[in-house]
Design an enzyme around this catalytic site. Structure first.
Site, mmCIF file in Angstrom:
data_model
loop_
_atom_site.group_PDB
_atom_site.id
_atom_site.type_symbol
_atom_site.label_atom_id
_atom_site.label_comp_id
_atom_site.label_asym_id
_atom_site.label_seq_id
_atom_site.Cartn_x
_atom_site.Cartn_y
_atom_site.Cartn_z
ATOM 1 N N ASP A 55 0.919 -1.195 0.072
ATOM 2 C CA ASP A 55 -0.024 0.040 -0.058
ATOM 3 C C ASP A 55 0.763 1.304 -0.097
ATOM 4 O O ASP A 55 2.151 0.929 0.239
ATOM 5 C CB ASP A 55 -0.854 0.095 1.014
ATOM 6 C CG ASP A 55 -0.070 0.169 2.565
ATOM 7 O OD1 ASP A 55 0.769 -0.739 2.820
ATOM 8 O OD2 ASP A 55 -0.618 0.657 3.584
ATOM 9 N N GLU B 90 0.018 -1.117 5.948
ATOM 10 C CA GLU B 90 1.082 -0.936 6.689
ATOM 11 C C GLU B 90 1.113 0.710 6.910
ATOM 12 O O GLU B 90 1.254 1.291 8.093
ATOM 13 C CB GLU B 90 2.569 -0.947 5.878
ATOM 14 C CG GLU B 90 3.707 -0.476 6.713
ATOM 15 C CD GLU B 90 4.240 0.760 6.654
ATOM 16 O OE1 GLU B 90 5.230 0.884 7.585
ATOM 17 O OE2 GLU B 90 3.757 1.649 6.047
#
Length: 591
Positions: free
Chosen positions: A164, A233
């Site tokens: 991400d 994350e």
């Protein structure tokens, strides 16, 4: 026609190779004839492939991806197919394979908690190379590559990165992070994006793993690899927290998620978020004020922003703190009413922009403008050498006078409590390490203010988010306790998530010694070894897999978590070579 030819070609090959062991040694007339037939068939195949290249390109393209998402196999089959704009932008950069994958990755939207498309692309990548995959229930994906070039019997090494990215854009940039690709731009030695975050954090790490997985077994000396791609994350380390206990076999890990080439990190800060919810009483401004006032927007912007851990000690401006300061100044100059206030966006980014909707009596507009000009003059004296693009503007009027009498604004008490909260909450570095000079040990980021109205109506609810970091858990919880007290003083409800642990440094780490040796041999310099005031997944993953020995390194990335994010191109090639060198050394180890 093409299908018939391919069937004929396949049958011919099966016939020619049937009983092929009889052709070992001196060739017979029969074998020479078969060899000639095979050559002619191959020539015909080459001609058909050239003629039907466009069709072939469509046949090999993964069905759920547009043409710009080609994998290695599809690029090979497509031959000289046109490159996407992103592929063209990085075509001259080295290492070419890594940047090619980064161009393809940049085409795929991948906000936190919306990683399904990039995970599908990774699985197609693995399938095209006959590589084993494993995925847990939260979405974390492992792609395994067997050892090669003499590393077949070496212990497995984990290559780790997150898929991400932080999604930030300039206010004047039109971009939908759920649909639009990131557009890459090369400016000298730096790779940028057009008006948005670049996604080099952690896209470069992800694409380094892909380039390793893509290496030919016949030429690459590598140990067995487990490339771990974690999710979410950036908004809470969810993937690392919830990783399945059977995902990894390796006990040596290279985390490729740091941003200073020449430094090897062996520790990081832990962290935790706080959400403070304040119910805001509102009231009508009344007919008297409505009849002689206009609505304006107080805009604070142009700030650098950036990563709330790595840049917290640089003294960058916080748009929310500046906005409160401006509001207090204009309240002293006029009987303005504040209708709403908001700013910031991401928990792990310094707030770059903030705004307030205000009602200003028509006669007071010049006084309010003068108050803002005076505040800007002060801010330029305080921040001007760093925040060169900082601005505060009174935009509008956004509505004409007179206003409706039922125009609503915060009560004086409600506004005072909100401004007091934003003033009292800590922001910036709170303590520096005594052990590591210059390292921030504890900090807090006043990250964002948003507001919403309950579905059943009533007073809006303001939510203030803080992100606290520390490499000492007791200090972390002490600051979070202070934040709870600030909330209690103004009547806010405070919700705090479970803090995640830091990564405790191990200066005697075996993989650290290997990494330092390889770095010194390749660069003729000694690497700087230290800890980072940011949240890495190493500590959390290490707690899940006891005995995991980790280091973290990466190329130079500046401005992470902001539209100014850029990656220094000249550091990517040595970073790649360091990764290869470390893995080649680890390939010599035996279980």
């Amino acid at each position: 026609m093409v299908a018939r030819f391919l069937v004929w070609y396949l049958c011919l090959n099966l016939h020619l190779h049937k009983g092929s062991n009889q052709f070992v040694g001196t060739p017979t007339d029969s074998s020479r004839a078969k060899f000639a037939i095979q050559c002619n068939a191959n020539l015909m195949l080459a001609r058909v492939c050239r003629v039907y290249a466009p069709l072939r390109k469509e046949l090999v393209r993964p069905p759920h991806l547009p043409s710009r998402h080609r994998t290695r196999s599809s690029m090979t089959a497509a031959g000289a197919a046109a490159l996407s704009p992103n592929e063209q932008a990085v075509a001259a950069l080295q290492p070419s394979q890594l940047f090619k994958f980064f161009a393809q990755l940049s085409e795929i939207p991948r906000p936190s908690k919306q990683e399904e498309r990039v995970l599908s692309w990774l699985k197609e990548f693995a399938k095209a190379r006959n590589l084993e995959t494993k995925q847990d229930k939260v979405g974390n994906l492992v792609i395994r590559r067997p050892g090669s070039g003499g590393g077949e019997q070496a212990p497995t090494v984990v290559i780790q990165g997150h898929v991400d990215m932080v999604c930030e854009k300039n206010k004047d940039t039109v971009h939908d992070f759920t649909k639009d690709p990131i557009r890459l731009v090369v400016k000298g030695d730096w790779l940028h994006a057009q008006g948005t975050t670049l996604g080099a954090d952690n896209g470069i790490g992800v694409c380094t793993a892909l380039a390793l997985l893509d290496m030919s077994p016949s030429t690459a000396k590598l140990p067995p690899l487990e490339c771990l791609f974690t999710v979410d994350e950036e908004t809470g380390l969810t993937g690392a927290f919830d990783i399945a206990p059977d995902m990894l076999e390796g006990r040596t890990m290279l985390n490729l998620d740091t941003e200073d080439w020449g430094e090897i990190f062996i520790g990081c800060a832990g962290g935790g978020d706080s959400q403070l919810q304040l119910t805001m009483p509102i009231e009508n401004i009344g007919e008297g004020m409505a009849s002689s006032s206009c609505q304006f927007l107080v805009n604070v912007g142009g700030l650098l922003g950036g990563h709330s851990g790595l840049m917290i000690a640089e003294g960058r401006g916080n748009a929310l703190i500046i906005l409160v300061r401006v509001l207090r100044r204009i309240q002293a100059a006029s009987a303005v009413r504040v209708c709403s206030l908001s700013g910031g966006d991401k928990r792990n980014a310094l707030p770059r922009e903030a705004q307030a909707v205000v009602v200003v009596p028509n006669a007071d507009v010049p006084a309010v403008q003068q108050a803002i000009a005076q505040t800007v003059e002060e801010l330029q004296a305080e921040y001007g050498l760093l925040e060169k693009d900082l601005f505060v503007r009174l935009d509008g009027p956004t509505t004409s006078s007179p206003l409706p009498p039922n125009t609503q604004a915060m009560t004086a008490d409600g506004l005072q409590r909100l401004c007091a909260l934003l003033t009292l909450l800590p922001h910036g570095p709170l303590k520096f390490s005594h052990a590591v000079p210059g390292l921030v040990e504890t900090s807090n980021n006043l990250a964002s203010v948003t507001h919403s109205t309950p579905a059943e109506g009533g007073s809006p609810i303001y939510q203030v988010v803080c992100s606290t970091r520390s490499s000492v858990m007791s200090a972390l919880e002490h600051v979070r306790g202070n934040i709870r007290e600030c909330g209690r003083l103004v009547g806010a409800e405070v919700v705090q998530d479970q803090a995640y642990p830091g990564w405790q440094p191990n200066p005697h780490s075996a993989v650290l010694e290997v990494t330092k040796d390889v770095y010194a041999a390749q660069t003729k310099h000694q690497a700087k070894v230290g800890a980072i005031h940011a949240g890495l997944e190493c500590g959390i993953i290490g707690a899940k897999f006891p005995g995991l020995d980790s280091v973290s390194f990466g190329p130079t990335i500046r401005g992470a978590h902001s539209p100014d994010e850029c990656c220094q191109i000249s550091t990517v090639e040595p970073f790649w070579q360091l990764t290869l060198g470390v893995l080649e050394r680890l390939a010599d180890k035996r279980l």
